[in-house]
Design a protein around this motif. Structure first.
Motif, PDB file in Angstrom:
ATOM      1  N   ILE A   1      86.544 -78.081 150.300  1.00 53.01           N
ATOM      2  CA  ILE A   1      87.846 -77.985 150.276  1.00 53.01           C
ATOM      3  C   ILE A   1      88.428 -78.090 151.892  1.00 53.01           C
ATOM      4  CG2 ILE A   1      88.852 -75.474 150.845  1.00 53.01           C
ATOM      5  CD1 ILE A   1      87.234 -74.220 148.055  1.00 53.01           C
ATOM      6  N   LEU A   2      87.514 -77.432 152.870  1.00 53.32           N
ATOM      7  CA  LEU A   2      87.772 -77.421 153.891  1.00 53.32           C
ATOM      8  C   LEU A   2      88.058 -79.122 154.197  1.00 53.32           C
ATOM      9  CD1 LEU A   2      85.566 -75.295 156.402  1.00 53.32           C
ATOM     10  CD2 LEU A   2      87.475 -75.157 155.924  1.00 53.32           C
ATOM     11  N   PHE A   3      87.301 -80.084 153.967  1.00 52.19           N
ATOM     12  CA  PHE A   3      87.557 -81.520 154.208  1.00 52.19           C
ATOM     13  C   PHE A   3      89.235 -82.006 153.645  1.00 52.19           C
ATOM     14  CE2 PHE A   3      87.309 -85.791 152.848  1.00 52.19           C
ATOM     15  CZ  PHE A   3      87.099 -86.665 153.742  1.00 52.19           C
ATOM     16  N   GLU A   4      89.595 -81.569 152.436  1.00 49.67           N
ATOM     17  CA  GLU A   4      90.606 -81.782 151.940  1.00 49.67           C
ATOM     18  C   GLU A   4      91.656 -80.692 152.847  1.00 49.67           C
ATOM     19  OE1 GLU A   4      91.784 -83.853 149.841  1.00 49.67           O
ATOM     20  OE2 GLU A   4      89.403 -84.364 148.918  1.00 49.67           O
ATOM     21  N   HIS A   5      91.517 -79.994 153.289  1.00 48.29           N
ATOM     22  CA  HIS A   5      92.242 -79.449 154.017  1.00 48.29           C
ATOM     23  C   HIS A   5      92.830 -80.054 154.898  1.00 48.29           C
ATOM     24  CE1 HIS A   5      93.498 -76.643 157.181  1.00 48.29           C
ATOM     25  NE2 HIS A   5      94.482 -76.017 156.487  1.00 48.29           N
ATOM     26  N   ASP A   6      91.516 -80.300 156.073  1.00 51.48           N
ATOM     27  CA  ASP A   6      92.160 -81.089 157.295  1.00 51.48           C
ATOM     28  C   ASP A   6      92.457 -82.586 156.997  1.00 51.48           C
ATOM     29  OD1 ASP A   6      90.424 -79.253 158.044  1.00 51.48           O
ATOM     30  OD2 ASP A   6      88.745 -80.185 159.266  1.00 51.48           O
ATOM     31  N   LYS A   7      92.185 -83.535 156.028  1.00 47.99           N
ATOM     32  CA  LYS A   7      92.136 -84.758 155.579  1.00 47.99           C
ATOM     33  C   LYS A   7      94.240 -84.775 155.138  1.00 47.99           C
ATOM     34  CE  LYS A   7      91.900 -86.361 151.242  1.00 47.99           C
ATOM     35  NZ  LYS A   7      90.751 -86.996 150.516  1.00 47.99           N
ATOM     36  N   ALA A   8      93.881 -83.851 154.923  1.00 42.46           N
ATOM     37  CA  ALA A   8      95.731 -83.493 154.303  1.00 42.46           C
ATOM     38  C   ALA A   8      96.985 -82.962 156.448  1.00 42.46           C
ATOM     39  CB  ALA A   8      96.241 -81.780 153.667  1.00 42.46           C
ATOM     40  N   THR A   9      96.043 -82.729 156.859  1.00 46.34           N
ATOM     41  CA  THR A   9      96.470 -82.251 158.230  1.00 46.34           C
ATOM     42  C   THR A   9      97.306 -84.484 159.063  1.00 46.34           C
ATOM     43  OG1 THR A   9      94.684 -83.320 159.652  1.00 46.34           O
ATOM     44  CG2 THR A   9      95.964 -80.660 158.946  1.00 46.34           C
ATOM     45  N   VAL A  10      96.875 -85.190 158.108  1.00 52.94           N
ATOM     46  CA  VAL A  10      97.374 -86.251 158.270  1.00 52.94           C
ATOM     47  C   VAL A  10      97.534 -87.160 157.542  1.00 52.94           C
ATOM     48  CG1 VAL A  10      95.636 -88.746 158.736  1.00 52.94           C
ATOM     49  CG2 VAL A  10      94.509 -87.219 159.822  1.00 52.94           C
ATOM     50  N   THR A  11      97.054 -86.852 155.798  1.00 47.84           N
ATOM     51  CA  THR A  11      98.092 -87.471 154.957  1.00 47.84           C
ATOM     52  C   THR A  11      99.414 -86.552 154.370  1.00 47.84           C
ATOM     53  OG1 THR A  11      96.912 -86.572 153.094  1.00 47.84           O
ATOM     54  CG2 THR A  11      95.787 -88.623 154.262  1.00 47.84           C
ATOM     55  N   GLN A  12      99.800 -85.530 155.271  1.00 44.13           N
ATOM     56  CA  GLN A  12     100.521 -84.894 154.537  1.00 44.13           C
ATOM     57  C   GLN A  12     100.319 -84.694 153.027  1.00 44.13           C
ATOM     58  OE1 GLN A  12     102.545 -82.476 157.768  1.00 44.13           O
ATOM     59  NE2 GLN A  12     100.893 -83.055 157.796  1.00 44.13           N
ATOM     60  N   LYS A  13      99.123 -84.527 152.056  1.00 41.60           N
ATOM     61  CA  LYS A  13      99.200 -84.130 150.703  1.00 41.60           C
ATOM     62  C   LYS A  13      98.232 -83.662 150.048  1.00 41.60           C
ATOM     63  CE  LYS A  13     100.853 -89.639 149.896  1.00 41.60           C
ATOM     64  NZ  LYS A  13     100.842 -90.440 149.193  1.00 41.60           N
ATOM     65  N   PRO A  14      97.891 -81.921 150.750  1.00 43.81           N
ATOM     66  CA  PRO A  14      97.739 -81.402 150.425  1.00 43.81           C
ATOM     67  C   PRO A  14      96.944 -81.656 148.400  1.00 43.81           C
ATOM     68  CG  PRO A  14      99.934 -79.804 150.493  1.00 43.81           C
ATOM     69  CD  PRO A  14      99.800 -81.485 150.747  1.00 43.81           C
ATOM     70  N   LEU A  15      95.936 -81.301 148.569  1.00 39.04           N
ATOM     71  CA  LEU A  15      95.428 -82.028 146.958  1.00 39.04           C
ATOM     72  C   LEU A  15      94.910 -80.475 146.539  1.00 39.04           C
ATOM     73  CD1 LEU A  15      93.486 -83.526 145.308  1.00 39.04           C
ATOM     74  CD2 LEU A  15      91.760 -82.192 145.861  1.00 39.04           C
ATOM     75  N   GLU A  16      95.814 -80.351 145.468  1.00 33.76           N
ATOM     76  CA  GLU A  16      96.262 -78.834 144.436  1.00 33.76           C
ATOM     77  C   GLU A  16      94.390 -78.516 143.397  1.00 33.76           C
ATOM     78  OE1 GLU A  16      99.561 -79.254 141.910  1.00 33.76           O
ATOM     79  OE2 GLU A  16     100.830 -79.234 143.157  1.00 33.76           O
ATOM     80  N   SER A  17      94.119 -77.678 143.859  1.00 30.59           N
ATOM     81  CA  SER A  17      92.968 -77.445 142.908  1.00 30.59           C
ATOM     82  C   SER A  17      93.460 -75.695 142.973  1.00 30.59           C
ATOM     83  CB  SER A  17      92.041 -77.274 144.096  1.00 30.59           C
ATOM     84  OG  SER A  17      90.920 -77.369 144.174  1.00 30.59           O
ATOM     85  N   THR A  18      92.878 -75.947 141.165  1.00 32.84           N
ATOM     86  CA  THR A  18      92.145 -74.988 140.992  1.00 32.84           C
ATOM     87  C   THR A  18      91.776 -73.510 141.444  1.00 32.84           C
ATOM     88  OG1 THR A  18      90.721 -75.329 139.577  1.00 32.84           O
ATOM     89  CG2 THR A  18      93.349 -74.897 138.748  1.00 32.84           C
ATOM     90  N   LEU A  19      90.386 -74.275 141.912  1.00 31.50           N
ATOM     91  CA  LEU A  19      89.157 -74.232 142.820  1.00 31.50           C
ATOM     92  C   LEU A  19      89.859 -73.347 144.240  1.00 31.50           C
ATOM     93  CD1 LEU A  19      86.289 -73.585 143.327  1.00 31.50           C
ATOM     94  CD2 LEU A  19      86.262 -75.575 144.220  1.00 31.50           C
ATOM     95  N   THR A  20      90.652 -74.272 144.431  1.00 26.03           N
ATOM     96  CA  THR A  20      90.651 -73.059 145.961  1.00 26.03           C
ATOM     97  C   THR A  20      91.712 -72.800 145.882  1.00 26.03           C
ATOM     98  OG1 THR A  20      91.656 -75.865 147.238  1.00 26.03           O
ATOM     99  CG2 THR A  20      92.218 -74.041 148.475  1.00 26.03           C
ATOM    100  N   THR A  21      92.033 -72.090 145.072  1.00 27.03           N
ATOM    101  CA  THR A  21      92.925 -71.377 144.710  1.00 27.03           C
ATOM    102  C   THR A  21      92.505 -69.813 144.966  1.00 27.03           C
ATOM    103  OG1 THR A  21      95.013 -72.013 144.051  1.00 27.03           O
ATOM    104  CG2 THR A  21      95.251 -70.157 143.521  1.00 27.03           C
ATOM    105  N   ALA A  22      90.834 -70.173 143.675  1.00 26.58           N
ATOM    106  CA  ALA A  22      90.219 -69.446 143.089  1.00 26.58           C
ATOM    107  C   ALA A  22      88.819 -68.513 144.182  1.00 26.58           C
ATOM    108  CB  ALA A  22      89.210 -69.698 142.526  1.00 26.58           C
ATOM    109  N   VAL A  23      89.433 -69.346 145.319  1.00 23.35           N
ATOM    110  CA  VAL A  23      87.976 -68.832 146.620  1.00 23.35           C
ATOM    111  C   VAL A  23      88.930 -68.918 147.091  1.00 23.35           C
ATOM    112  CG1 VAL A  23      87.181 -70.066 148.698  1.00 23.35           C
ATOM    113  CG2 VAL A  23      86.596 -71.568 146.391  1.00 23.35           C
TER     114      VAL A  23
END
Length: 363
Positions: free
Chosen positions: A186-208
Motif C-alpha cells: 500500500i505504501l509502495f503504491e502511494h509513493d509510486k503515485a507521487t511520480v505517476t500521479q495515478k493512485p491505485l484504487e483498492s478496496t484493501l487500502t480503504t479497508a486498512v
C-alpha cells in the motif's frame, strides 16, 4: 482412567482434546495463546492449564461445573499426553517445558509424555498411506514453519525444517507476513503515485485506512511503529484499540482484510499481496525438497510424499492452492495433499492408537 490428551499450542489459541482408549473424543476446550517463544513459562503453563482443565470438565455428560484439580491429587487421569507446541524448536526448550507439564498432569517425564514442535501433529497422515514413508508438514497461521518427516519403524523421524523463526525474522506466508506485506505494498503504491500521479484504487487500502481511522495513508507509519506496551496515562485514556495491542499484532490483524479484499472483492492489490506471500512460503518449502539435483538423503521427493497443511491461513483453500501452484511451477507435485483442521483431535486419536499397538505387543 485411560484418557489420552493432545494439546495443540499455537500463537492464537490452545486446543486441548481428550480421547478414550479407542480414540473416541470425550472432551475438548480452548485456551489463550501458547506460543512458547512469546511467553514466560508461567504464562505458557497458565494457558495450558486453562485449556486442559476445561477439557476435563467436558468429559462428563452433562459437563461438570466442578473445577478439575490440576495437578491431580493421586493418580493422573491421563494414560499419555502429546503436546505440539509452537515456539518449541530446540532440546533446551523441551527440557525447560517438560518438568512443568509433568507436574501439571501428574505424568512422569518419559514415554507417556511427548513434547515436540506443533508440526509433529501434522505428520500423522503419512501413516494413512502404506506406499509412502515421507511427509511434509506445513503450518501457515499467525506464523509459519515447514518440517519434513520419515516414518521409520512406526516412529516419526524429523529430517529437515525451515522457518518458525517468529515475526521479527521470518514467518513467510503467515498472518504477520500478510499484514506486513499489505502495508508495504500500500505504501509502495502511494509513493509510486507521487511520480505517476495515478493512485491505485483498492478496496484493501480503504479497508486498512478505516481499520486505523485515518484519512492519509502515511499516518499508518506512526500507528505501526507506536511503542508497546502503552503508558500508564494511555491506559487511563480513551485511546484507539491498536494502542493496546503489540506492534506485531497490529500487522497480523490486517490479514483478514487482505483475504476478504482478495477473494470476495477481487481486489488486484490484495491478490498480488497473497501471491507474494504464498510464493515466499513455497520457496521455503522447496528448500526441503529434492529437485532432481539434490543428492542428500534428507531431501524429500514430493512425488513420493504427502504434504499436510495446518493453520488458519492454510485452511483457506484458495490460498493453499496458491502455495501448491507455486511449488508445482518449481517442479514439486505431491502425491497426496491433506489439510488438517483439527490437529489436536487427530493427535489424541493417534496417541490412543499408538498405545493400543504397544499394549498388543506390536510395537
Amino acid at each position: 482412567m485411560s484418557l489420552y490428551l493432545c494439546v495443540d499450542c499455537g500463537g492464537s489459541k490452545t486446543n486441548a482434546v481428550i480421547s478414550d482408549a479407542d480414540g473416541k473424543i470425550l472432551g475438548r476446550a480452548l485456551g489463550g495463546p501458547s506460543n512458547f517463544a512469546y511467553l514466560t513459562l508461567d504464562e505458557f503453563t497458565a494457558a495450558v492449564t486453562e485449556a486442559v482443565s476445561n477439557a476435563l470438565k467436558t468429559c462428563t455428560s452433562p459437563p461438570s461445573n466442578d473445577p478439575v484439580a490440576l495437578p491431580p491429587v493421586g493418580d493422573s487421569p491421563f494414560a499419555a499426553a502429546w503436546f505440539g507446541i509452537s515456539g518449541v524448536d530446540s532440546p533446551s526448550a523441551i527440557a525447560e517445558i517438560t518438568p512443568a507439564l509433568s507436574t501439571l498432569l501428574g505424568i512422569p517425564a518419559g514415554p507417556r509424555l511427548t513434547v515436540a514442535n506443533d508440526t509433529h501433529l501434522l505428520a500423522a497422515p503419512v501413516r494413512m498411506y502404506p506406499e509412502i514413508s515421507h511427509a511434509v508438514a506445513v503450518i501457515a497461521g499467525t506464523g509459519s514453519i515447514a518440517v519434513t518427516f520419515r516414518e521409520n519403524k512406526g516412529e516419526l523421524e524429523e529430517l529437515g525444517r525451515i522457518g518458525g523463526w517468529g515475526w521479527i525474522l521470518g514467518d513467510e506466508g503467515g498472518g504477520f507476513n500478510v499484514g506486513r506485506e499489505a502495508v508495504r505494498q500500500i505504501l509502495f503504491e502511494h509513493d509510486k503515485a507521487t511520480v505517476t500521479q495515478k493512485p491505485l484504487e483498492s478496496t484493501l487500502t480503504t479497508a486498512v485506512m478505516q481499520r486505523f481511522g485515518i484519512t492519509d495513508i502515511m499516518e499508518i507509519l506512526t500507528i505501526i511503529h507506536l511503542p508497546y506496551p502503552p503508558t500508564e496515562s494511555q491506559l487511563t485514556q480513551d485511546v484507539p484499540d491498536y494502542v493496546l495491542i503489540p506492534r506485531e499484532k497490529r500487522l497480523s490483524s490486517l490479514s483478514p482484510l487482505v483475504f476478504k479484499a482478495a477473494f470476495e472483492d477481487g481486489d488486484a492489490l490484495a491478490l498480488r499481496i497473497l501471491r507474494a506471500c504464498a510464493r515466499s512460503l513455497a520457496a521455503d518449502i522447496a528448500v526441503l525438497l529434492d529437485d532432481g539435483n539434490n543428492t542428500t538423503p534428507r531431501a524429500v521427493k514430493a512425488q513420493d510424499s504427502v504434504i499436510s497443511f495446518g493453520g488458519s491461513l492454510a485452511g483457506i483453500e484458495t490460498y493453499r492452492q496458491m502455495i501448491l501452484d507455486d511449488l508445482a511451477e518449481r517442479g514439486h507435485v505431491f502425491r497426496y495433499v491433506k489439510f488438517i483442521d483439527d490437529a489436536a483431535a487427530v493427535g489424541a486419536a493417534g496417541l490412543a492408537a499408538a498405545h493400543r499397538t504397544i499394549g498388543n505387543g506390536q510395537a
